[in-house]
Enzyme design. Sequence first.
Site, PDB file in Angstrom:
ATOM      1  N   SER A  33       1.192  -1.001   0.427  1.00  0.00           N
ATOM      2  CA  SER A  33      -0.209   0.258  -0.387  1.00  0.00           C
ATOM      3  C   SER A  33       0.744   1.848   0.018  1.00  0.00           C
ATOM      4  CB  SER A  33      -0.788   0.034   1.161  1.00  0.00           C
ATOM      5  OG  SER A  33      -1.553   0.873   1.420  1.00  0.00           O
ATOM      6  N   TYR A  59      -1.703  -1.411   9.870  1.00  0.00           N
ATOM      7  CA  TYR A  59      -2.276  -1.143   9.243  1.00  0.00           C
ATOM      8  C   TYR A  59      -0.489  -1.406   8.246  1.00  0.00           C
ATOM      9  CZ  TYR A  59      -3.959  -1.248   4.696  1.00  0.00           C
ATOM     10  OH  TYR A  59      -4.249  -0.915   2.157  1.00  0.00           O
TER      11      TYR A  59
HETATM   12  N1  LIG Z   1      -9.259  -0.353  -2.258  1.00  0.00           N
HETATM   13  C1  LIG Z   1      -8.197   0.505  -0.822  1.00  0.00           C
HETATM   14  O1  LIG Z   1      -7.618   1.728  -1.196  1.00  0.00           O
HETATM   15  C2  LIG Z   1      -6.284  -0.090  -1.158  1.00  0.00           C
HETATM   16  C3  LIG Z   1      -5.492   0.976  -0.299  1.00  0.00           C
HETATM   17  C4  LIG Z   1      -3.928   0.228  -0.663  1.00  0.00           C
HETATM   18  C5  LIG Z   1      -3.616  -1.073  -0.904  1.00  0.00           C
HETATM   19  N2  LIG Z   1      -5.321  -1.789  -0.648  1.00  0.00           N
HETATM   20  C6  LIG Z   1      -5.276  -3.127  -0.652  1.00  0.00           C
HETATM   21  O2  LIG Z   1      -5.354  -3.872  -1.257  1.00  0.00           O
HETATM   22  C7  LIG Z   1      -6.144  -5.263  -0.532  1.00  0.00           C
HETATM   23  C8  LIG Z   1      -7.491  -5.145  -1.290  1.00  0.00           C
HETATM   24  O3  LIG Z   1      -8.105  -5.019  -1.403  1.00  0.00           O
HETATM   25  P1  LIG Z   1      -9.434  -4.459  -1.390  1.00  0.00           P
HETATM   26  O4  LIG Z   1      -9.795  -2.697  -1.100  1.00  0.00           O
HETATM   27  O5  LIG Z   1      -9.822  -4.753  -2.670  1.00  0.00           O
HETATM   28  O6  LIG Z   1     -10.972  -4.347   0.135  1.00  0.00           O
HETATM   29  P2  LIG Z   1     -11.953  -5.587  -0.579  1.00  0.00           P
HETATM   30  O7  LIG Z   1     -12.509  -5.223   1.375  1.00  0.00           O
HETATM   31  O8  LIG Z   1     -12.599  -4.862  -1.270  1.00  0.00           O
HETATM   32  O9  LIG Z   1     -10.844  -7.161  -0.299  1.00  0.00           O
HETATM   33  C9  LIG Z   1     -10.325  -7.477   0.302  1.00  0.00           C
HETATM   34  C10 LIG Z   1     -11.121  -9.261  -0.093  1.00  0.00           C
HETATM   35  O10 LIG Z   1      -9.946 -10.161   1.568  1.00  0.00           O
HETATM   36  C11 LIG Z   1     -10.754 -10.620   1.791  1.00  0.00           C
HETATM   37  N3  LIG Z   1     -10.097 -11.633   3.251  1.00  0.00           N
HETATM   38  C12 LIG Z   1     -10.230 -10.395   4.322  1.00  0.00           C
HETATM   39  N4  LIG Z   1      -9.759 -11.150   5.069  1.00  0.00           N
HETATM   40  C13 LIG Z   1      -9.063 -12.078   5.163  1.00  0.00           C
HETATM   41  C14 LIG Z   1      -8.823 -13.350   4.956  1.00  0.00           C
HETATM   42  N5  LIG Z   1      -8.084 -13.288   6.611  1.00  0.00           N
HETATM   43  N6  LIG Z   1      -8.149 -14.320   4.601  1.00  0.00           N
HETATM   44  C15 LIG Z   1      -8.188 -14.666   3.256  1.00  0.00           C
HETATM   45  N7  LIG Z   1      -9.559 -13.626   2.399  1.00  0.00           N
HETATM   46  C16 LIG Z   1      -9.996 -13.096   3.310  1.00  0.00           C
HETATM   47  C17 LIG Z   1     -12.462 -10.230   2.016  1.00  0.00           C
HETATM   48  O11 LIG Z   1     -12.971 -10.770   2.527  1.00  0.00           O
HETATM   49  C18 LIG Z   1     -12.267  -9.135   1.066  1.00  0.00           C
HETATM   50  O12 LIG Z   1     -13.103 -10.355  -0.523  1.00  0.00           O
HETATM   51  C19 LIG Z   1      -5.848  -5.222   1.045  1.00  0.00           C
HETATM   52  O13 LIG Z   1      -4.326  -5.508   0.960  1.00  0.00           O
HETATM   53  C20 LIG Z   1      -6.123  -3.544   1.051  1.00  0.00           C
HETATM   54  O14 LIG Z   1      -5.123  -3.488   2.045  1.00  0.00           O
HETATM   55  C21 LIG Z   1      -6.225  -1.303  -0.322  1.00  0.00           C
END
Ligand SMILES: NC(=O)c1ccc[n+]([C@@H]2O[C@H](COP(=O)([O-])OP(=O)(O)OC[C@H]3O[C@@H](n4cnc5c(N)ncnc54)[C@H](O)[C@@H]3O)[C@@H](O)[C@H]2O)c1
Length: 252
Positions: free
Chosen positions: A143, A156
């Site tokens: 991230s 985080y």
């Molecule tokens: N969306 C953003 O702005 C953003 C920015 C930087 C980093 N990220 C990172 O990107 C990744 C995906 O995030 P996203 O925005 O797509 O989130 P999201 O909430 O849309 O999707 C996350 C997925 O992870 C699954 N999940 C959660 N805990 C879990 C576990 N213990 N085991 C297996 N699956 C699990 C959830 O069920 C969900 O399907 C994450 O690591 C997040 O930290 C997101």
Amino acid sequence: MGTLNGKVALVTGAAAGIGRSSARLFAREGAQVVVADIDADGGAETVRLISDAGGEASFVRADVSSRDDVADMVRAAVDKYGALDCAHNNAGIAGGGYPLAEFHDEDWDRAIGIMLTGVYQCMKHEIPVMLERGGGAIVNTASGAGLIGFPGQAAYVASKHGVIGLTKVAALDYGARGIRVNAVCPGTVRTPMVDTAVSNDPALAAHLVSLHPIGRIGKPDEVAEAVVWLCTDASSFVLGAALPVDGGYVLP
Ligand SMILES: NC(=O)c1ccc[n+]([C@@H]2O[C@H](COP(=O)([O-])OP(=O)(O)OC[C@H]3O[C@@H](n4cnc5c(N)ncnc54)[C@H](O)[C@@H]3O)[C@@H](O)[C@H]2O)c1
């Protein structure tokens, strides 16, 4: 002809957001895709989207904070498709929101368990299987919070900085043995994780846009394209990188 024809790709957190997008793009490029998540309904929907587009995918329920689940998940991928060539270790959660001395220990343990220890366990089980096939490519979702700090986000930020550290170590340990390990560092991306935060808060939505020099927040496919590129031969000399995919978020 896809760039990943004949390859097998595993994506964690593939029931929604960035993981769903990368699963779909891996399939678009010809890979057979293992969709892993704790959310069985969302995972089934990702599989359906891939099947409807003519791709091949199957769902495995796995909680990445469980060592046994991670071991079973990797075994299931090999049992189903015979190998593992690409892995996107992506599952994550939002949380926190209070200063470090007030941080809830249970929130710390949960975040670190999923986003740091989970990534470690995933790589620990994926790498031996990839070595058997002579190599592979791993992309970990870090991230912007892996590159800079955010107030109130101890777990985080620590987990995402840790993911970048783990990525560098794994790249050094296995780069010469045919496994390229890299990380992507997304800025704010419109996924369910972000929708939940901004849905009732237009001021927050506008603030998030203002933080991105490109003038908008990102789309999941924009991160997924970078993930898939990092798993193809087009990125064959990229190793141990923490690639910002963030509209310039960490530039100022
Ligand atoms: N969306 C953003 O702005 C953003 C920015 C930087 C980093 N990220 C990172 O990107 C990744 C995906 O995030 P996203 O925005 O797509 O989130 P999201 O909430 O849309 O999707 C996350 C997925 O992870 C699954 N999940 C959660 N805990 C879990 C576990 N213990 N085991 C297996 N699956 C699990 C959830 O069920 C969900 O399907 C994450 O690591 C997040 O930290 C997101």
